[in-house]
Design a protein around this motif. Sequence first.
Motif, PDB file in Angstrom:
ATOM      1  N   SER A   1       0.846  -1.202   0.000  1.00 53.35           N
ATOM      2  CA  SER A   1       0.000   0.000   0.000  1.00 53.35           C
ATOM      3  C   SER A   1       0.868   1.233   0.000  1.00 53.35           C
ATOM      4  N   GLN A   2       0.451   2.186  -0.770  1.00 53.44           N
ATOM      5  CA  GLN A   2       1.175   3.453  -0.790  1.00 53.44           C
ATOM      6  C   GLN A   2       0.147   4.576  -0.848  1.00 53.44           C
ATOM      7  N   CYS A   3       0.220   5.479   0.093  1.00 46.59           N
ATOM      8  CA  CYS A   3      -0.734   6.586   0.104  1.00 46.59           C
ATOM      9  C   CYS A   3       0.049   7.883   0.179  1.00 46.59           C
ATOM     10  N   ASP A   4      -0.012   8.655  -0.847  1.00 45.69           N
ATOM     11  CA  ASP A   4       0.696   9.930  -0.828  1.00 45.69           C
ATOM     12  C   ASP A   4      -0.297  11.069  -0.842  1.00 45.69           C
ATOM     13  N   SER A   5       0.005  12.088  -0.078  1.00 38.48           N
ATOM     14  CA  SER A   5      -0.885  13.246  -0.064  1.00 38.48           C
ATOM     15  C   SER A   5      -0.106  14.496  -0.389  1.00 38.48           C
ATOM     16  N   LEU A   6      -0.774  15.368  -1.075  1.00 40.23           N
ATOM     17  CA  LEU A   6      -0.185  16.641  -1.454  1.00 40.23           C
ATOM     18  C   LEU A   6      -1.095  17.727  -0.897  1.00 40.23           C
TER      19      LEU A   6
END
Lengths: 442, 484
Positions: B392-397
């Motif tokens: 799982s990879q969750c990136d937020s900007l």
Amino acid sequence: MGGLLQEVALAGDDIPWLEGQREKGRELFLAQGLPTAKTEAWKYTRPRDLMTEDFILTGTDEDESHEEEHCNYHQGECRCGHHHESQKALSFPSYEIRFENGIMQAIDFELPKGVTIKPLIEAIYEEDAVKSYLGKEIDMAHYPFAALNTAYMEEGVYIAVERDVSLTKPIAIINHTHACRQNLMAHLRNLIILERGAQATIIENFNYSGNEKSRYFNNIVNEIYIGRGACLRHYKLQDEAYKAVHIALSRVKVRENGFYESFCLQKGANLARNESKISLKEEQAEAFVNAAYMINGWATVDTTTDIEHLSAHSKSHQLVKGVVGGNAKGVFQGKIHIAPNAVKTEGSQLHKALLLSDEAEIDCKPELEIYADDVKCSHGAASGELDKEQLFYMRSRGIGEEEAKQILIDAYLTEVINTISNEDVKNWFSDSANINTGEEKC
Amino acid sequence: MTEKKQTPEIADESGDKYKYGFVTDIATESAPKGLNEEIIRLISGKKQEPAWLLDFRLRAFNYWQNMKEPTWAKLNYDKIDYQDLYYYAAPKQKVSPKSLDEIDPKLLATYEKLGIPLKEQEILSGVVAVDAVFDSVSVATTYRAKLAEKGIIFCSISEAVREHPDLVQKYLGTVVPYTDNFFASLNSAVFTDGSFVYIPKGVKCPMELSTYFRINAQNTGQFERTLIVADDESYVSYLEGCTAPQRDENQLHAAIVEIVVLDNAEVKYSTVQNWYPGDKDGKGGVYNFVTKRAACRGKNAKISWTQVETGSAVTWKYPSCVLQGDNSVGEFYSVALTNNYQQADTGTKMIHIGKNTTSKIISKGISAGHSNQTYRGLVRVSPNADNARNYSQCDSLLIGQNCGSHTVPYVENRNKSAVLEHEATTSKISDEQLFYCRQRGIDEETAVSLIVNGFCKEVMQHLPLEFAIEAAKLINISLEGSVG
């Protein structure tokens, strides 16, 4: 619930503000009750074994002599066949504060200048500062066990380090339970205040002697205030008996340039939760919150952190590693909260766990809650079994399977134990970690 | 039964950036406001449903009445008055149309304006078959005959109930039971239309299937239900799009998508969600509460969810994969973009039950303005799921100081041979990247959209081509005004 909330006479009932807090604690605990599966904060750790009526609050038992006798019988050697020293001495010099079955023993060392250590109840009577700190940062409406602890607030230690005083030796708080007695319940409340520029190291050690299958309940709340530029290193070893319930909350408030380092190794208890709620209140406040757990049997061991970045340029780092065997369950819940305006903050968090058996379980919930844009935050979580290739490598060099596994587990935990900055303490922890895994053949 | 003619509240495309905000002026027939057994019987009667389906609806309704609206999501919205809604609204038609030529030209014009061709134009390259759902009913489904040649069933769910009752009864409610959650129960009681897809054994669907949802009528909840069944060795790629007029009050949308994937079959489900997001002060917009779940029942089954979420005032959506069959694969690719006062609580669930199951989660969140966004996901490995694997990879900007971005993953591992990895990062657009673009003469707004598109690329490349282009444009539009 009658078992947990009892009508007992507590010292200090002539102080209205103290009684007021206790009353509020009772009310808020009753209002919440024990957490259930639906309580989000306790989703994975269900407080089992606490619904019974048979808990005895420490110090309220009239038949103390019986206890002594019983314990003498088991002194040194007990049914499990292991040798238990009634006091596990630390391998290095320290200011040692002893609690026996939740009752603080007289202090037998000389205090350096600028340091106050006394039982909490004495401090409540004698120190004016206590009133303005005690219970101020505890949100009892959301922490049922802190509310319960407050309802019984009496036993515990008060530690205050004055401005710019640095302690050379660590303060060790040894919480020892004579586990021959069944169903003891202790609610300890420690208040630790470091004034501006002060430096101290505190080690908490929870151990027991006697029947390893006896059941007792320790509920601890630490309130820690770190002043401007002050530095506290806080280490904890939780090695309770196999049927014990251990619930601890450390509420830490760090002011400008303050530094808080903590490490907690949990390896005992049937149900344990070590929770840290840390507020980095002012700029440049920094916290390192590391932990490890190695568990077996039917234990559920929980490490929960909640770090609030309330100001700019604050930093936090977390590394938690666990090894879970048997039918045990390891739980990690970590939260990084960044308030609006807390820009240029850094928060990192990493949780790794090893599963050693088919029945073991790992539940993990790393959480980020971010309300500011100029931040660097990350979290990672991984779980799996021992690397088969690494095992094969060692087996092919003539190392037995058990030994090879042990080497890998040791190496796995060493990473987090190495984060401890005090050499003596680091060595003590690696010894504690090794002995246990050796015995239990993880 | 009331009949009314709707007057357009907002003139054609007068709104700012939401170009689908117009209202179609069309005679509508709708059921009285409110929700009770009568209404459910009425909906069921209108659709000439068999007794078992009415029974299913009534059981769901009874169950729903004892449920509480969930509050665990990080969402703040005004309480929804479920009695103040129309549960059925349909464009008035004298007889059910036999072919596309008989459909009200106004409806055809609406879809044309939305860019959805309902005329079967074979000359178009990249043919897409469309099921168009307008308020509570499906108005047209294209290319049915051509699909039928291969044995593929693609029609509205109401039609499927009448014409293929066995298939519908066999699978309906088996992936998302009516007791699943508050909004799923509500949907099960009152769902009006949606699409039904059945891909027979060994068939690879020759074209993309697509549903286009449009809410038009005022104060109307849209409750559609989609059921996709992919039989052994089959393949289908399915697209879903949605828009709604610009209105000052909030509209409710509570849908269910159920997907059943059997041995060696593969389903690819792509969504571009562009419901009206409300204006820049957070007024109006669609409340989007959706339950989407796929069950990989067979061996080597594969499901892939791709979603681009730019619309809705409130989004509550967790497309999930239940990996029951051995070696089955679940994927979730998501881009969620919130601006102004939008709120999104979205993520996925990967439930590993079979052996050697793998799942992958790539989630990209972009928050701007005063919006708040949460990734909420669950990865669960049950004791029998040997060698399960998850990444799982969750990136937020974050763009701007007033927005929030949150990540709440739950990871539950009960099998030692499982390998689970989760990582998440949160940051703002780096000054260096921005400076690099600015230095080369790209203005700030273009630079930001360039960087954001790069950030989302990993997800966008999983969308079918036409959708990917549209989605990239959508992201640029949604970002407008968030810089500077």
